[in-house]
Design an enzyme around this catalytic site. Structure first.
Site, PDB file in Angstrom:
ATOM      1  N   HIS A  93      24.374   1.959  -0.429  1.00 42.09           N
ATOM      2  CA  HIS A  93      25.332   1.484   0.591  1.00 42.09           C
ATOM      3  C   HIS A  93      26.739   2.067   0.333  1.00 42.09           C
ATOM      4  CE1 HIS A  93      22.299  -1.720   1.341  1.00 42.09           C
ATOM      5  NE2 HIS A  93      22.175  -1.662   0.032  1.00 42.09           N
TER       6      HIS A  93
ATOM      7  N   SER B 120      45.215  24.587   5.431  1.00 42.90           N
ATOM      8  CA  SER B 120      45.680  24.126   6.731  1.00 42.90           C
ATOM      9  C   SER B 120      46.812  25.018   7.209  1.00 42.90           C
ATOM     10  CB  SER B 120      46.158  22.683   6.590  1.00 42.90           C
ATOM     11  OG  SER B 120      47.064  22.371   7.624  1.00 42.90           O
TER      12      SER B 120
ATOM     13  N   LYS C 188      47.000  21.395   1.584  1.00 41.37           N
ATOM     14  CA  LYS C 188      45.600  21.119   1.878  1.00 41.37           C
ATOM     15  C   LYS C 188      44.632  22.175   1.369  1.00 41.37           C
ATOM     16  CE  LYS C 188      44.361  18.675   5.179  1.00 41.37           C
ATOM     17  NZ  LYS C 188      43.545  17.476   5.215  1.00 41.37           N
TER      18      LYS C 188
ATOM     19  N   GLU D  96      31.688  21.139   5.945  1.00 40.65           N
ATOM     20  CA  GLU D  96      31.823  20.470   7.247  1.00 40.65           C
ATOM     21  C   GLU D  96      31.079  21.228   8.345  1.00 40.65           C
ATOM     22  OE1 GLU D  96      36.125  18.684   7.703  1.00 40.65           O
ATOM     23  OE2 GLU D  96      36.173  20.532   6.555  1.00 40.65           O
TER      24      GLU D  96
END
Ligand code: ARG
Length: 452
Positions: free
Chosen positions: A155, A276, A282, A289
């Protein structure tokens, strides 16, 4: 006039032509189309359906066309509809009317089914090779970090401490099942449709055993109507590819999560990260992704073909031309994803301290405390209750298990003694998982094909 328009008095509507043509994507079947046609021509010659000399001429012509395509001098013509017609038309252009004999005892229906199976057999070999490559990367990372302990989750809540190696081996197992699914798919793709004609077989004394041998098929499709209209082998590949992408997507999700500032269990190598355009600090896990995102289109192609096939009467229907783009895109998505994942995984940097510290948190040793009481003779359900109350107390006090005094423990059970201090994440992992070295060796043997 196109060769196929003789039945009609007029040229096809321009839009209808553009709509039905498949050359824009089926061009990539050319090596298989030529291979299939060479085998077919040899068979026709051997069986005396055309003369040996004619067969030789056709084979020479097809070989020259292969050269032209390889050297980029072959001009594909959209008005010739598909790769099969393009190659056949060029053959006749090159060797004259004898070229028109190639299509004896054959239809584009059994031809295209043969091409697709030849293509897919190659693709499956490639896919399995890349899966093994990815498996090796998982094993290398596991081996290099084989003592690293991380929190195991259920979980997404800290559950019990585990070895990172064990976690990575879980992905190895998924890939192992994927390989077996592709092997199974190969088993069914490995059947020769050629010789089925348009749907009803052909009225010539053909030799399908010879064709199968020439083209490397182990079996001959027994039913011509099924042979020209079966696309199960493509659907099976897409299903196996969907499952593989689902597995990669799960790992992608963990890499995204684990490389976040909040987790920081791993760091993606700069070579596999992007930055970024606005936020200079970043470092984004875009590769992971995108793999997660691309999984959607692979599922889509599976559903697309299943849906295209579901209402088709026997035998061939033009709808089946829709099998190609989805399959090609599936292959063009899956293979690079496997490749890039091998690199992404192999170069991941593991932050062992950070993972170890996280594995200490969240009262993750609660199950071990319950097991400790069980060893002192307390029934597990009772032990579970005692530790649950202890956890509630510790949370209230803002203390970890380590920070509790022995007498605090003893308020919950007199069975807690000094040796409760020997419950550590290391001891917990060791008690449950003493065999990780063996598991790594077994996995290594599997991937190198030495059995398990
Ligand atoms: N381009 C077609 C396909 O991909 C080839 C078979 C065409 N056969 C036919 N009867 N129109 O399915």
């Amino acid at each position: 006039m196109q060769p196929l328009r003789k039945r009609f008095g007029i040229e096809a509507d321009e839009e209808a032509k553009t709509y039905t043509t498949s050359i824009g994507f089926d061009w990539r079947l050319w090596p298989y189309d030529i291979q299939g046609s060479i085998a077919h021509a040899k068979m026709l010659g051997k069986q005396g359906i055309i003369s040996e000399k004619e067969a030789e001429l056709i084979v020479t012509g097809l070989t020259a066309i292969r050269d032209e395509i390889e050297h980029g001098t072959f001009e594909l013509k959209a008005e010739l509809e598909d790769i099969h017609m393009n190659i056949e038309a060029r053959l006749t252009e090159k060797i004259g009317p004898i070229g028109q004999k190639l299509h004896t005892a054959r239809s584009r229906n059994d031809q295209v089914a043969t091409d697709m199976r030849l293509f897919l057999k190659d693709v499956i070999e490639e896919t399995i090779g890349r899966l093994k490559h990815y498996q090796r990367a998982l094993l290398d990372l596991a081996q290099a970090n084989k003592e690293v302990i991380i929190p195991g989750y259920t979980h997404l809540q800290p559950a019990q401490p585990v070895l990172l190696a064990q976690h990575l081996l879980a992905y190895f197992e998924m890939a192992q099942r994927d390989i077996r699914r592709f092997q199974d798919c190969l088993e069914r793709a490995d059947e020769l449709p050629l010789g089925s004609g348009a749907l009803a077989g052909v009225p010539y004394n053909i030799d399908r055993e010879f064709l199968a041998k020439e083209l490397g098929f182990s079996r001959i499709a027994p039913n011509p109507m099924d042979a020209v209209s079966d696309r199960d082998f493509i659907i099976e590949y897409q299903a196996a590819a969907s499952i593989t992408m689902m597995h990669l997507s799960r790992l992608a999700e963990e890499i995204v999560l684990w490389s976040s500032a909040e987790f920081s269990f791993v760091e993606v190598d700069d070579a596999f990260a992007t930055s970024s355009s606005i936020m200079p600090q970043k470092k984004n896990p875009d590769v992971a992704e995108l793999a997660r995102g691309k999984t959607g289109r692979v599922y889509g192609h599976l559903l697309g073909l299943l849906t295209a096939m579901k209402g088709l009467p026997l035998a061939y229907n033009r709808d089946m031309q829709e099998d190609k783009e989805g399959l090609f895109d599936t292959v063009d998505t899956l293979l690079p994803t496997l490749d890039v994942f091998a690199g992404l995984v192999r170069t991941l940097r593991v932050n062992a301290q950070r993972a170890r510290a996280a594995a200490e948190g969240g009262y993750i040793l609660a199950t071990d405390l319950a097991d400790y009481l069980v060893k002192k003779g307390i029934p597990f359900r009772q032990a579970h209750g005692i530790v649950a109350r202890l956890v509630a107390y510790a949370i209230e006090q803002g203390k970890s298990f380590k920070e509790l005094e022995l007498k605090e423990y003893q308020e919950f059970s007199p069975h807690f003694e000094e040796d409760v201090r020997s419950i550590t994440v290391e001891a917990s992992v060791q008690a449950r998982n003493p065999q990780v070295e063996r598991a790594l060796e077994r996995a290594r043997r599997l991937v190198e094909g030495e059995g398990g």
